[in-house]
Design a protein around this motif. Structure first.
Motif, mmCIF file in Angstrom:
data_model
loop_
_atom_site.group_PDB
_atom_site.id
_atom_site.type_symbol
_atom_site.label_atom_id
_atom_site.label_comp_id
_atom_site.label_asym_id
_atom_site.label_seq_id
_atom_site.Cartn_x
_atom_site.Cartn_y
_atom_site.Cartn_z
ATOM 1 N N VAL A 1 0.837 -1.166 -0.097
ATOM 2 C CA VAL A 1 -0.098 0.009 0.078
ATOM 3 C C VAL A 1 0.809 1.196 0.117
ATOM 4 N N GLN A 2 0.586 2.155 -0.968
ATOM 5 C CA GLN A 2 1.349 3.206 -1.071
ATOM 6 C C GLN A 2 0.481 4.695 -1.120
ATOM 7 N N LYS A 3 0.633 5.783 -0.199
ATOM 8 C CA LYS A 3 -0.028 6.659 -0.414
ATOM 9 C C LYS A 3 0.601 7.526 -1.535
ATOM 10 N N GLU A 4 -0.257 8.108 -2.378
ATOM 11 C CA GLU A 4 0.200 8.844 -3.671
ATOM 12 C C GLU A 4 0.676 10.146 -3.266
ATOM 13 N N ALA A 5 1.878 10.459 -2.964
ATOM 14 C CA ALA A 5 2.484 11.791 -2.502
ATOM 15 C C ALA A 5 3.912 11.346 -2.607
ATOM 16 N N ASN A 6 4.637 12.831 -2.938
ATOM 17 C CA ASN A 6 5.855 12.677 -2.915
ATOM 18 C C ASN A 6 6.675 11.890 -1.705
ATOM 19 N N GLY A 7 7.751 11.138 -2.069
ATOM 20 C CA GLY A 7 8.509 10.430 -1.122
ATOM 21 C C GLY A 7 7.929 9.693 -0.337
ATOM 22 N N GLU A 8 6.583 9.146 -0.674
ATOM 23 C CA GLU A 8 5.867 8.087 0.159
ATOM 24 C C GLU A 8 6.470 6.595 -0.136
ATOM 25 N N THR A 9 6.748 5.996 0.652
ATOM 26 C CA THR A 9 7.489 4.896 0.702
ATOM 27 C C THR A 9 6.297 3.361 0.576
ATOM 28 N N PRO A 10 6.098 2.570 -0.172
ATOM 29 C CA PRO A 10 4.986 1.678 -0.017
ATOM 30 C C PRO A 10 5.283 0.750 1.353
ATOM 31 N N VAL A 11 4.535 0.321 1.781
ATOM 32 C CA VAL A 11 4.264 -0.544 2.970
ATOM 33 C C VAL A 11 3.892 -2.058 2.461
ATOM 34 N N THR A 12 4.736 -2.891 2.729
ATOM 35 C CA THR A 12 4.332 -4.358 2.328
ATOM 36 C C THR A 12 3.895 -5.232 3.340
ATOM 37 N N PHE A 13 2.736 -5.810 3.160
ATOM 38 C CA PHE A 13 2.327 -6.830 4.048
ATOM 39 C C PHE A 13 2.463 -8.216 3.597
ATOM 40 N N VAL A 14 3.084 -9.055 4.080
ATOM 41 C CA VAL A 14 3.543 -10.501 3.693
ATOM 42 C C VAL A 14 2.587 -11.437 4.445
ATOM 43 N N ASN A 15 1.901 -12.245 3.604
ATOM 44 C CA ASN A 15 1.090 -13.511 3.936
ATOM 45 C C ASN A 15 2.066 -14.587 4.592
ATOM 46 N N HIS A 16 2.744 -14.468 5.383
ATOM 47 C CA HIS A 16 3.897 -15.577 5.999
ATOM 48 C C HIS A 16 2.973 -17.028 6.466
ATOM 49 N N ASN A 17 1.825 -16.919 6.915
ATOM 50 C CA ASN A 17 1.108 -18.016 7.323
ATOM 51 C C ASN A 17 0.187 -18.562 6.284
ATOM 52 N N ASN A 18 0.299 -17.995 4.977
ATOM 53 C CA ASN A 18 -0.281 -18.437 3.991
ATOM 54 C C ASN A 18 -1.950 -18.748 3.990
ATOM 55 N N LEU A 19 -2.335 -17.685 4.528
ATOM 56 C CA LEU A 19 -3.821 -17.663 4.939
ATOM 57 C C LEU A 19 -4.357 -17.494 3.680
ATOM 58 N N TRP A 20 -5.591 -18.326 3.272
ATOM 59 C CA TRP A 20 -6.494 -18.252 2.240
ATOM 60 C C TRP A 20 -7.552 -17.226 2.428
ATOM 61 N N MET A 21 -7.830 -16.490 1.400
ATOM 62 C CA MET A 21 -8.915 -15.450 1.563
ATOM 63 C C MET A 21 -10.220 -16.194 0.856
ATOM 64 N N ASP A 22 -11.201 -16.561 1.514
ATOM 65 C CA ASP A 22 -12.355 -17.036 0.951
ATOM 66 C C ASP A 22 -13.728 -16.664 1.955
ATOM 67 N N SER A 23 -14.439 -15.866 1.596
ATOM 68 C CA SER A 23 -15.507 -15.283 2.612
ATOM 69 C C SER A 23 -15.087 -15.167 3.866
ATOM 70 N N ASN A 24 -13.854 -14.558 4.141
ATOM 71 C CA ASN A 24 -13.451 -14.274 5.533
ATOM 72 C C ASN A 24 -12.688 -12.807 5.672
ATOM 73 N N VAL A 25 -12.181 -12.398 6.671
ATOM 74 C CA VAL A 25 -11.421 -11.322 7.010
ATOM 75 C C VAL A 25 -10.168 -11.513 7.685
ATOM 76 N N HIS A 26 -9.157 -11.187 7.180
ATOM 77 C CA HIS A 26 -7.799 -11.024 8.086
ATOM 78 C C HIS A 26 -7.281 -9.964 8.021
ATOM 79 N N LYS A 27 -6.624 -9.667 9.236
ATOM 80 C CA LYS A 27 -5.816 -8.329 9.519
ATOM 81 C C LYS A 27 -4.493 -8.573 9.544
ATOM 82 N N PHE A 28 -3.531 -7.864 8.767
ATOM 83 C CA PHE A 28 -2.185 -7.916 8.608
ATOM 84 C C PHE A 28 -1.580 -6.537 8.996
ATOM 85 N N CYS A 29 -0.274 -6.573 9.910
ATOM 86 C CA CYS A 29 0.081 -5.530 10.276
ATOM 87 C C CYS A 29 1.754 -5.624 9.956
ATOM 88 N N LYS A 30 2.271 -4.400 10.131
ATOM 89 C CA LYS A 30 3.742 -4.087 9.661
ATOM 90 C C LYS A 30 4.495 -4.832 10.638
#
Length: 191
Positions: free
Chosen positions: A161-190
């Protein structure tokens, strides 16, 4: 009024010189419709205003969806989202509606449905990019919540996710636990 559907009437209430803050969509037919994004402007406003329905079906039949939907603008910030689908067997999806809530030091904002017109999103090994305007500035990005709706699982490796502004760095969220998305909700943090 822009981005109306042939089966929908839209009412925009903005006083002379004022910004458009909310719109209301009203269905007049039983054909179900899923508005993904509405872009509105007035002769007096200096910018487009973006509204996202977040997977709310509409119809004049209550068994198929809402007859009315009021949607309000979240802000003026643009965010780029980049999703990378795993290359594992069956990791891609053809029947999934995904939206993402971006959490930060100044609050939260939610995208519309991640969908690139004319592109088969979420295919195995693919990276898809999405731009969402009209979002709230959440400050420093800390987490994302992925809300998936559908019947076909999706396994992603990372989302940035990256804010469209000068100098903003993308923040990357990695799915380390291989969570499948299928009619569910999951939260990922830096990390």
């Amino acid at each position: 009024v822009v981005a109306t559907h042939s089966k929908v009437s839209s009412g925009i209430n903005a006083e002379y010189g004022g910004a458009i803050e909310c719109i209301e969509l009203i269905m007049h037919t039983s054909d179900a419709w899923l508005p993904l994004k509405v872009v509105a402007w007035s002769d007096y406003a200096l910018r487009n205003v973006y509204f996202y329905s977040r997977y709310r079906w509409m119809s004049d039949s209550s068994s198929e969806g809402a007859t009315r939907q009021k949607i309000c603008s979240q802000g003026d910030t643009k965010y780029w989202l980049k999703t990378t689908t795993s290359t594992k067997w069956w990791s891609g999806s053809d029947n999934l509606w995904v939206s993402i809530t971006i959490h930060g030091s100044k609050g939260d904002t939610e995208t519309g449905i991640l969908d690139n017109k004319g592109i088969d999103d979420f295919e195995s090994g693919d990276t898809n990019t999405y731009l969402f305007g009209g979002m709230k500035d959440v400050g420093e990005i800390s987490c994302i919540t992925i809300n998936a709706r559908g019947t076909d699982g999706w396994l992603f490796t990372e989302i940035s996710v990256q804010k469209e502004a000068n100098g903003e760095t993308p923040v990357t969220f990695v799915n380390h636990n291989n969570l499948w998305m299928d009619s569910n909700v999951h939260k990922f943090c830096k990390e």
